[in-house]
Design a protein around this motif. Structure first.
Motif, short mmCIF file in Angstrom:
data_model
loop_
_atom_site.label_atom_id
_atom_site.label_comp_id
_atom_site.label_asym_id
_atom_site.label_seq_id
_atom_site.Cartn_x
_atom_site.Cartn_y
_atom_site.Cartn_z
N LEU A 20 30.98 83.92 56.81
CA LEU A 20 31.32 82.83 57.74
C LEU A 20 30.34 82.75 58.89
O LEU A 20 29.83 81.68 59.23
CB LEU A 20 32.72 83.06 58.31
N PHE A 21 30.09 83.90 59.52
CA PHE A 21 29.33 83.89 60.77
C PHE A 21 27.83 84.11 60.58
O PHE A 21 27.09 84.20 61.55
CB PHE A 21 29.93 84.89 61.75
N SER A 29 29.29 79.66 68.19
CA SER A 29 30.65 79.39 68.69
C SER A 29 31.36 80.69 69.02
O SER A 29 32.04 80.80 70.06
CB SER A 29 31.44 78.61 67.63
N LEU A 30 31.20 81.70 68.17
CA LEU A 30 31.82 82.99 68.41
C LEU A 30 31.21 83.66 69.64
O LEU A 30 31.94 84.20 70.49
CB LEU A 30 31.65 83.88 67.18
N TYR A 73 27.21 92.61 65.95
CA TYR A 73 28.58 92.25 65.62
C TYR A 73 28.95 92.91 64.31
O TYR A 73 28.20 92.84 63.32
CB TYR A 73 28.73 90.73 65.47
N GLU A 74 30.12 93.52 64.29
CA GLU A 74 30.57 94.21 63.09
C GLU A 74 32.04 93.87 62.84
O GLU A 74 32.83 93.73 63.79
CB GLU A 74 30.43 95.72 63.28
N LEU A 172 37.02 81.51 64.12
CA LEU A 172 37.66 82.82 64.18
C LEU A 172 39.18 82.68 64.03
O LEU A 172 39.82 83.48 63.34
CB LEU A 172 37.32 83.51 65.50
N ARG A 173 39.73 81.67 64.66
CA ARG A 173 41.18 81.41 64.59
C ARG A 173 41.61 81.13 63.14
O ARG A 173 42.61 81.65 62.66
CB ARG A 173 41.54 80.24 65.49
N GLU A 174 40.83 80.33 62.45
CA GLU A 174 41.16 79.99 61.06
C GLU A 174 40.93 81.18 60.13
O GLU A 174 41.65 81.35 59.15
CB GLU A 174 40.35 78.77 60.63
#
Length: 295
Positions: A20-21, A29-30, A73-74, A172-174
């Motif tokens: 995703l990221f 966005s994150l 980021y992990e 992230l919410r989804e």
């Protein structure tokens, strides 16, 4: 390619989070949500993830530079107190790649991007919104001012946690909703069917719909692997804990005494006492003590 072949042909095991990221728009966005910034141009992100840095079959999820800072980021689905040590190895490799080795012998100070370490957690063991692990926690002899320190911030991204962060980052919410559905259906059916039902429901409800339509087969394969891995790690932790408990019983310690010893160990750790000293005071081996503290 079938889901089975997708799993078999991987050189490492990817995660849905990384899939995703890895998209710059989602990653920006994150980043904005975590840091309270409002960058608009995804090209501001310089992706520096080391593609050949693999540890225990898993590679670092994402590494990028923005505004002269380096972020690692992990994603983790189980609690891991060793993330600071893992990130130390990884950031060393990053700096080796970024720095001109010849310039290290000059009289000019070689500037490097300041590192930031964040784990996004969606396991079920920890209930806090966030917590921090430090490299110095692993030192045999505690030091109030350690010469080498590395701190990792973990953010809980399960539904109901870090609401402000979730509101700021729709992806992230989804993502959290998707994995909540996987867990929900897993209670009712086999894992592969649960994952497929979760994917289908998300597509129908507009949750990560475009991403899931485009990557349906791979997401299913990766999700099954992720959930299997999470369950195996839980079993390993349970076996380690029970081994420690059995060790206590062999020493003639009652269940009540074990519980009291755990509480004492936690309090002594808070005041900075070394694990070796605590183990000596409580008359238990250090391995069992570590299991208590991690639990």
């Amino acid at each position: 390619m079938t889901e089975k072949n997708l799993k078999a042909n991987r050189n490492y095991k990817d995660t849905v989070f990384r899939m995703l990221f890895s998209d710059r728009k989602n990653l920006l966005s994150l980043y904005n949500a975590v840091n309270g910034t409002s960058y608009k141009n995804p090209e501001k992100l310089e992706i520096v993830t080391l593609e050949n840095a693999i540890y225990m079959g898993m590679k670092n999820d994402l590494a990028f530079i923005i505004a002269t800072n380096l972020f690692l980021y992990e994603h983790q689905s189980t609690y891991n107190p060793n993330m600071p040590l893992r990130d130390l190895f990884y950031i060393s490799s990053e700096y080796q790649k970024l720095v001109d080795h010849k310039s290290l012998y000059s009289s000019v100070l070689q500037k490097i991007p300041a590192p930031n370490f964040i784990v996004f957690y969606n396991g079920t063991e920890k209930k806090e919104d966030r917590w921090e692990n430090a490299l110095s926690d692993a030192y045999e002899t505690p030091d109030k001012e350690p010469r080498l320190e590395l701190k990792v911030l973990t953010l809980n991204m399960n539904e109901g946690h870090n609401k402000e962060l979730m509101e700021q980052c729709q992806t992230l919410r989804e993502y959290a909703k998707y994995f909540a559905l996987v867990r929900k259906y897993k209670k009712e059916m086999k894992l592969d069917a649960a994952v497929k039902c979760a994917v289908d429901e998300c597509i129908q409800s507009g949750i990560l719909a475009e991403f899931l339509k485009k990557n349906r087969a791979e997401v299913i394969a990766v999700s099954i692997f992720e959930y299997d891995k999470e369950e195996e790690e839980k079993k390993l932790r349970k076996a380690e804990y029970e081994a420690g408990y059995d060790d206590g019983k062999k020493l003639g310690i009652t269940e009540g005494e074990i519980r009291k010893a755990k509480e004492t160990a936690i309090e002594l750790t808070k005041v900075g006492m070394a694990k070796s000293q605590i183990a000596a005071i409580l008359k238990v081996n250090e391995n069992m003590l570590r299991q208590w503290l991690e639990k």
